[in-house]
Design an enzyme around this catalytic site. Structure first.
Site, short mmCIF file in Angstrom:
data_model
loop_
_atom_site.label_atom_id
_atom_site.label_comp_id
_atom_site.label_asym_id
_atom_site.label_seq_id
_atom_site.Cartn_x
_atom_site.Cartn_y
_atom_site.Cartn_z
N ASN A 51 1.74 6.83 3.37
CA ASN A 51 2.54 5.86 4.11
C ASN A 51 4.04 6.09 3.95
OD1 ASN A 51 0.40 4.45 5.25
ND2 ASN A 51 0.16 3.12 3.49
N ASP B 268 3.37 1.72 8.13
CA ASP B 268 2.11 1.00 7.95
C ASP B 268 2.21 -0.14 6.93
OD1 ASP B 268 -0.44 0.12 8.09
OD2 ASP B 268 -1.39 1.94 7.30
N ASP C 51 0.86 -1.19 0.00
CA ASP C 51 0.00 0.00 0.00
C ASP C 51 0.89 1.24 0.00
OD1 ASP C 51 -2.45 1.33 0.01
OD2 ASP C 51 -2.54 1.43 2.18
#
Length: 328
Positions: free
Chosen positions: A204, A216, A199
Site C-alpha cells: 500500500n 488504499d 493496513d
C-alpha cells in the site's frame, strides 16, 4: 444481498455503472489484485486512466465508507500524498444495481524498499503527518482497530470453520484460546488512539518520482499509532531496532511518538495472525478464495498455524523493542 454476491458484477454491470457517472471507457477492464473488493483499471475517452472499486456488500456502511473518503480528503488538503476517490456527479460514493462503487485516479509507482533507510525515514515523516491530521478528532462511524468484541468474533468464526481437521482441533484451539486471553487481558484503552491508515504495508506504499504516496485506506480505523509502523519491521532484532529508529526519527519531525506503544507490537502481530485466519474463513464462500488460497483447506496450513501461535505466545513474553537513548 450476500457478502459473496460479486457474481452480479459482470463486465456489462461495471461498464454501465461507470457510464452512469459520466465516464466512458475506451479500453478493456483490467482486474487489479484485490480480494476484499473488486477493482478494475480502465482508460476513458478523456485519455486518462482510472480505477473503479466495487465495495464488498455488507462489509462497511455508507457512513463508514464516506468517513474513509473524508479522511483521505483531509490528508490531501494537508498536502499528504494519498489517493482520494474522485468526486463525480457531486459525490464520491455511487450506487448501481445494489452495488456501491467509487472511482480513483490510476497512478503508477514502484514498491517502497524498506532496506533503503532514507525511504523508511520518509515513510516515518508521512506517517507523522498522517497521524497529526488523524489526531485532530476520532472517527465516529468506523470501528476501533481492536477490542474484546472483534477478538471474540474472530474466535467464533474459526470455531465454526469446517476446514480445520478434527485431529487438530484440540491443539489449535488450546493455543488460540491462550493467545486470545492474553490479548484480552491487555488494557488497550491505556494507549491513545488516532485515525490510522490501518493496513500500512509495502503493498500500500508507492514510490513515485515525486516521492512516496499512500494508497488504499479501505481498512482505516481508530487505533494506536504503532499499528502503522510495526508492519515495516522485519529481520532479526537488531535489524528491526534500526528500522524502528529510522521510522521514528522521521515520524517525530511532525508528531511525538509514545514509546509505551512499543509493547503493543507483538500483541498487534498476534491479533493480525488471528484476524487473517478469520478473514479467510469468513470469505471462503467467495469463489475467489478457494481458487487463490487453496492451502487454507490443507492440514499442513493448520499445523503451521499451531506452531506460529506458539511462537507468537513466546514473543508476547519477550522484552519489547526499545529506542536507544539519543538515537535521533
Amino acid at each position: 444481498m450476500s457478502d459473496f454476491s460479486f457474481q452480479g458484477v459482470t463486465p456489462d454491470t461495471i461498464l454501465d455503472a461507470i457510464e452512469s457517472i459520466g465516464l466512458y471507457p475506451t479500453s478493456g477492464l483490467l482486474p487489479l489484485n484485490s480480494y476484499e473488493n473488486r477493482v478494475y483499471q480502465f482508460l476513458a475517452d478523456d485519455q486518462k486512466r482510472y480505477v473503479v472499486k466495487f465495495y464488498r456488500p455488507q462489509r462497511w456502511t455508507d457512513a463508514q465508507i464516506l468517513e474513509e473518503h473524508a479522511f483521505t480528503e483531509e490528508l490531501a488538503i494537508a498536502e499528504i500524498p494519498v489517493v482520494c476517490p474522485l468526486k463525480l456527479e457531486g459525490q464520491t460514493l455511487h450506487h448501481w444495481q445494489g452495488f456501491r462503487f467509487s472511482v480513483f485516479p490510476s497512478i503508477g509507482g514502484r514498491a517502497l524498499e524498506p532496506e533503503q533507510l532514507e525511504q523508511l525515514e520518509d515513510l516515518g515523516r508521512h506517517l507523522g503527518r498522517l497521524h497529526l491530521v488523524g489526531s485532530a478528532r476520532p472517527f465516529s462511524s468506523r470501528p476501533a482497530l481492536i477490542d474484546a468484541e472483534n477478538l471474540t468474533e474472530a474466535v467464533h468464526v474459526l470455531k465454526n470453520c469446517p476446514l480445520i481437521p478434527d485431529s487438530l482441533h484440540v491443539p489449535f484451539f488450546t493455543i488460540l484460546d491462550v493467545v486470545v486471553a492474553r490479548l484480552k487481558a491487555l488494557d488497550w484503552t491505556a494507549y491513545p488512539t488516532v485515525r490510522l491508515h490501518g493496513d500500512c504495508h509495502i503493498g500500500n506504499l508507492l514510490w513515485r518520482p515525486e516521492g512516496l504516496t499512500l494508497v488504499d485506506f479501505d481498512d482505516c480505523r481508530q487505533g494506536p499509532a504503532v499499528q502503522d509502523l510495526w508492519m515495516m519491521l522485519s529481520g532479526d532484532r537488531m535489524q528491526q531496532q534500526m528500522q524502528l529508529e529510522t521510522l521514528v526519527e522521521g515520524y517525530e519531525e511532525f508528531m511525538p511518538f509514545d514509546t509505551r506503544q512499543l509493547r503493543l507490537i507483538e500483541p498487534l502481530r498476534a491479533f493480525r495472525i488471528i484476524q487473517y485466519m478469520a478473514w479467510l474463513a469468513r470469505r471462503w464462500e467467495d469463489p475467489a478464495f478457494p481458487h487463490n488460497f487453496s492451502w487454507f483447506a490443507e492440514a499442513r496450513y493448520w499445523e503451521q498455524q499451531i506452531l506460529a501461535l506458539k511462537e507468537q505466545l513466546a514473543a508476547l513474553d519477550e522484552a519489547p523493542l526499545r529506542l536507544q537513548p539519543g538515537f535521533n
